[in-house]
Motif scaffolding. Structure first.
Motif, PDB file in Angstrom:
ATOM      1  N   VAL A   1      75.792 102.689 -27.386  1.00 24.22           N
ATOM      2  CA  VAL A   1      75.354 102.889 -28.673  1.00 24.22           C
ATOM      3  C   VAL A   1      73.784 102.559 -29.261  1.00 24.22           C
ATOM      4  CG1 VAL A   1      75.953 102.858 -31.327  1.00 24.22           C
ATOM      5  CG2 VAL A   1      77.849 103.071 -29.574  1.00 24.22           C
ATOM      6  N   ARG A   2      73.582 101.445 -28.931  1.00 31.63           N
ATOM      7  CA  ARG A   2      72.369 101.035 -29.228  1.00 31.63           C
ATOM      8  C   ARG A   2      71.256 101.590 -28.313  1.00 31.63           C
ATOM      9  NH1 ARG A   2      72.359  95.649 -32.159  1.00 31.63           N
ATOM     10  NH2 ARG A   2      74.293  95.307 -32.646  1.00 31.63           N
ATOM     11  N   GLN A   3      71.624 101.893 -27.161  1.00 31.68           N
ATOM     12  CA  GLN A   3      70.586 102.608 -26.369  1.00 31.68           C
ATOM     13  C   GLN A   3      70.380 104.098 -27.046  1.00 31.68           C
ATOM     14  OE1 GLN A   3      71.895 103.536 -22.329  1.00 31.68           O
ATOM     15  NE2 GLN A   3      69.928 103.317 -21.513  1.00 31.68           N
ATOM     16  N   GLN A   4      71.368 104.576 -27.565  1.00 27.41           N
ATOM     17  CA  GLN A   4      71.247 106.072 -28.028  1.00 27.41           C
ATOM     18  C   GLN A   4      70.459 105.716 -29.440  1.00 27.41           C
ATOM     19  OE1 GLN A   4      71.402 108.882 -26.732  1.00 27.41           O
ATOM     20  NE2 GLN A   4      71.685 107.656 -24.902  1.00 27.41           N
ATOM     21  N   PHE A   5      71.081 105.035 -30.317  1.00 26.90           N
ATOM     22  CA  PHE A   5      70.479 105.084 -31.953  1.00 26.90           C
ATOM     23  C   PHE A   5      69.670 104.019 -32.303  1.00 26.90           C
ATOM     24  CE2 PHE A   5      74.014 107.878 -32.245  1.00 26.90           C
ATOM     25  CZ  PHE A   5      73.684 108.453 -33.479  1.00 26.90           C
ATOM     26  N   GLY A   6      69.576 102.822 -31.243  1.00 25.31           N
ATOM     27  CA  GLY A   6      68.460 101.874 -31.473  1.00 25.31           C
ATOM     28  C   GLY A   6      69.130 100.700 -32.199  1.00 25.31           C
ATOM     29  N   GLU A   7      68.412  99.758 -32.773  1.00 21.07           N
ATOM     30  CA  GLU A   7      68.963  98.860 -33.638  1.00 21.07           C
ATOM     31  C   GLU A   7      69.489  99.103 -35.041  1.00 21.07           C
ATOM     32  OE1 GLU A   7      69.779  95.491 -32.461  1.00 21.07           O
ATOM     33  OE2 GLU A   7      69.324  96.294 -30.717  1.00 21.07           O
ATOM     34  N   PRO A   8      70.777  98.958 -35.086  1.00 16.63           N
ATOM     35  CA  PRO A   8      71.169  99.259 -36.592  1.00 16.63           C
ATOM     36  C   PRO A   8      70.685  98.578 -37.698  1.00 16.63           C
ATOM     37  CG  PRO A   8      72.704  97.837 -35.640  1.00 16.63           C
ATOM     38  CD  PRO A   8      71.644  98.035 -34.625  1.00 16.63           C
ATOM     39  N   THR A   9      70.654  99.160 -38.934  1.00 16.16           N
ATOM     40  CA  THR A   9      69.840  98.595 -40.009  1.00 16.16           C
ATOM     41  C   THR A   9      70.730  97.790 -40.603  1.00 16.16           C
ATOM     42  OG1 THR A   9      70.861 100.115 -41.629  1.00 16.16           O
ATOM     43  CG2 THR A   9      68.545 100.498 -40.644  1.00 16.16           C
ATOM     44  N   ARG A  10      72.048  97.552 -40.376  1.00 17.16           N
ATOM     45  CA  ARG A  10      72.991  96.865 -40.871  1.00 17.16           C
ATOM     46  C   ARG A  10      74.052  96.523 -39.762  1.00 17.16           C
ATOM     47  NH1 ARG A  10      76.698  97.411 -46.087  1.00 17.16           N
ATOM     48  NH2 ARG A  10      77.589  95.275 -46.288  1.00 17.16           N
ATOM     49  N   THR A  11      74.775  95.336 -39.716  1.00 14.55           N
ATOM     50  CA  THR A  11      75.562  95.062 -38.776  1.00 14.55           C
ATOM     51  C   THR A  11      76.888  94.377 -39.678  1.00 14.55           C
ATOM     52  OG1 THR A  11      74.467  95.427 -36.990  1.00 14.55           O
ATOM     53  CG2 THR A  11      76.648  94.175 -36.803  1.00 14.55           C
ATOM     54  N   VAL A  12      78.002  94.791 -39.600  1.00 11.40           N
ATOM     55  CA  VAL A  12      79.065  93.922 -40.402  1.00 11.40           C
ATOM     56  C   VAL A  12      80.221  93.650 -39.085  1.00 11.40           C
ATOM     57  CG1 VAL A  12      80.954  94.016 -41.980  1.00 11.40           C
ATOM     58  CG2 VAL A  12      78.848  95.182 -42.532  1.00 11.40           C
ATOM     59  N   GLU A  13      80.285  92.380 -38.915  1.00 10.47           N
ATOM     60  CA  GLU A  13      81.319  91.647 -37.934  1.00 10.47           C
ATOM     61  C   GLU A  13      82.570  91.489 -38.826  1.00 10.47           C
ATOM     62  OE1 GLU A  13      79.749  88.999 -35.247  1.00 10.47           O
ATOM     63  OE2 GLU A  13      77.620  89.788 -35.277  1.00 10.47           O
ATOM     64  N   ARG A  14      83.662  91.746 -38.336  1.00 15.07           N
ATOM     65  CA  ARG A  14      85.036  91.723 -38.808  1.00 15.07           C
ATOM     66  C   ARG A  14      85.517  90.484 -38.250  1.00 15.07           C
ATOM     67  NH1 ARG A  14      86.473  98.148 -38.695  1.00 15.07           N
ATOM     68  NH2 ARG A  14      85.359  98.643 -40.440  1.00 15.07           N
ATOM     69  N   ALA A  15      86.435  90.090 -38.962  1.00 16.02           N
ATOM     70  CA  ALA A  15      87.414  88.676 -38.310  1.00 16.02           C
ATOM     71  C   ALA A  15      88.130  89.090 -36.961  1.00 16.02           C
ATOM     72  CB  ALA A  15      88.558  88.425 -39.314  1.00 16.02           C
ATOM     73  N   ASP A  16      88.358  90.447 -36.859  1.00 17.46           N
ATOM     74  CA  ASP A  16      89.218  90.712 -35.546  1.00 17.46           C
ATOM     75  C   ASP A  16      88.289  90.846 -34.307  1.00 17.46           C
ATOM     76  OD1 ASP A  16      87.940  93.281 -36.094  1.00 17.46           O
ATOM     77  OD2 ASP A  16      89.651  94.292 -36.160  1.00 17.46           O
ATOM     78  N   GLY A  17      86.935  90.697 -34.670  1.00 15.55           N
ATOM     79  CA  GLY A  17      85.903  90.899 -33.464  1.00 15.55           C
ATOM     80  C   GLY A  17      85.343  92.517 -33.568  1.00 15.55           C
ATOM     81  N   SER A  18      85.964  93.319 -34.320  1.00 14.58           N
ATOM     82  CA  SER A  18      85.144  94.426 -34.547  1.00 14.58           C
ATOM     83  C   SER A  18      83.817  94.502 -35.097  1.00 14.58           C
ATOM     84  CB  SER A  18      86.101  95.517 -34.994  1.00 14.58           C
ATOM     85  OG  SER A  18      86.260  95.354 -36.233  1.00 14.58           O
ATOM     86  N   LYS A  19      83.036  95.589 -35.147  1.00 13.49           N
ATOM     87  CA  LYS A  19      81.998  95.699 -35.659  1.00 13.49           C
ATOM     88  C   LYS A  19      81.679  96.939 -36.295  1.00 13.49           C
ATOM     89  CE  LYS A  19      79.323  92.380 -32.740  1.00 13.49           C
ATOM     90  NZ  LYS A  19      78.076  92.287 -31.558  1.00 13.49           N
ATOM     91  N   VAL A  20      81.174  97.027 -37.486  1.00 13.31           N
ATOM     92  CA  VAL A  20      80.444  98.140 -38.228  1.00 13.31           C
ATOM     93  C   VAL A  20      79.059  98.340 -38.020  1.00 13.31           C
ATOM     94  CG1 VAL A  20      80.249  99.782 -40.173  1.00 13.31           C
ATOM     95  CG2 VAL A  20      82.429  98.421 -39.738  1.00 13.31           C
ATOM     96  N   LEU A  21      78.495  99.298 -37.262  1.00 12.83           N
ATOM     97  CA  LEU A  21      76.893  99.577 -37.196  1.00 12.83           C
ATOM     98  C   LEU A  21      76.624 100.492 -38.250  1.00 12.83           C
ATOM     99  CD1 LEU A  21      76.578  99.318 -33.211  1.00 12.83           C
ATOM    100  CD2 LEU A  21      76.626  97.362 -34.881  1.00 12.83           C
TER     101      LEU A  21
END
Length: 169
Positions: free
Chosen positions: A42-62
């Motif tokens: 994902v990061r290779q295609q879209f680059g660095e996200p403007t915001r990352t939210v890390e959830r308690a279960d280990g998942s992330k929202v970019l």
């Protein structure tokens, strides 16, 4: 006449740049498969996200907003296993319809992503307006949400993108 020609040329260049950005995003999206693509992919295609939210279960929202000039806001979820679990473009009529009076600014931000513009007017100091640019078929539009002093939605509106009207002059 020269000013009009220069303004028209600038509008054309802006439209071509936005079309190129849109085409690039479509190519990026096509290269990512849910359940297969990794966060690194994902990061290779879209680059660095403007915001990352890390959830308690280990998942992330970019978050990958294309505002203020673009007409999309992407949210890509990475599951606890490190694989992309969803890729969504937030600026859709169904999401605009979900914005209702009484919703908090945080709820709206989660639903639509980063706004293109935030503004206030001197005559209404208790109100804040957030705008998102989006594409409705071939037409560029702006969806606006007005928040009251308690940071909850008091109104929404959709209008033609004023930049499109101005470019036609």
């Amino acid at each position: 006449m020269r000013l009009h020609a220069r303004h028209t040329a600038l509008a054309l260049l802006t439209a071509l740049a936005l079309a190129g950005l849109s085409a690039c995003d479509q190519e990026r999206v096509a290269k990512l498969e849910e359940g297969v693509a990794s966060e690194s992919d994902v990061r290779q295609q879209f680059g660095e996200p403007t915001r990352t939210v890390e959830r308690a279960d280990g998942s992330k929202v970019l978050e990958y907003p294309r505002q203020p000039e673009g007409t999309t806001n992407y949210v890509i979820e990475i599951g606890p296993d490190g694989k992309m679990s969803s890729l969504r473009q937030l600026l859709q009529p169904a999401n605009f319809a979900k914005v209702q009076p009484g919703m908090s600014d945080l709820e709206v931000r989660q639903l639509l992503g980063q706004p293109a513009k935030t503004h206030r007017f001197d005559l209404k100091p208790d109100e804040t307006i957030w705008d998102w640019r989006f594409q409705d078929g071939q037409e560029r539009k702006v969806f606006s949400v007005t928040f009251g002093k308690d940071k909850t939605v008091i109104a929404t509106a959709t209008q033609d993108d004023p930049r499109e009207r101005d470019a036609g002059r």
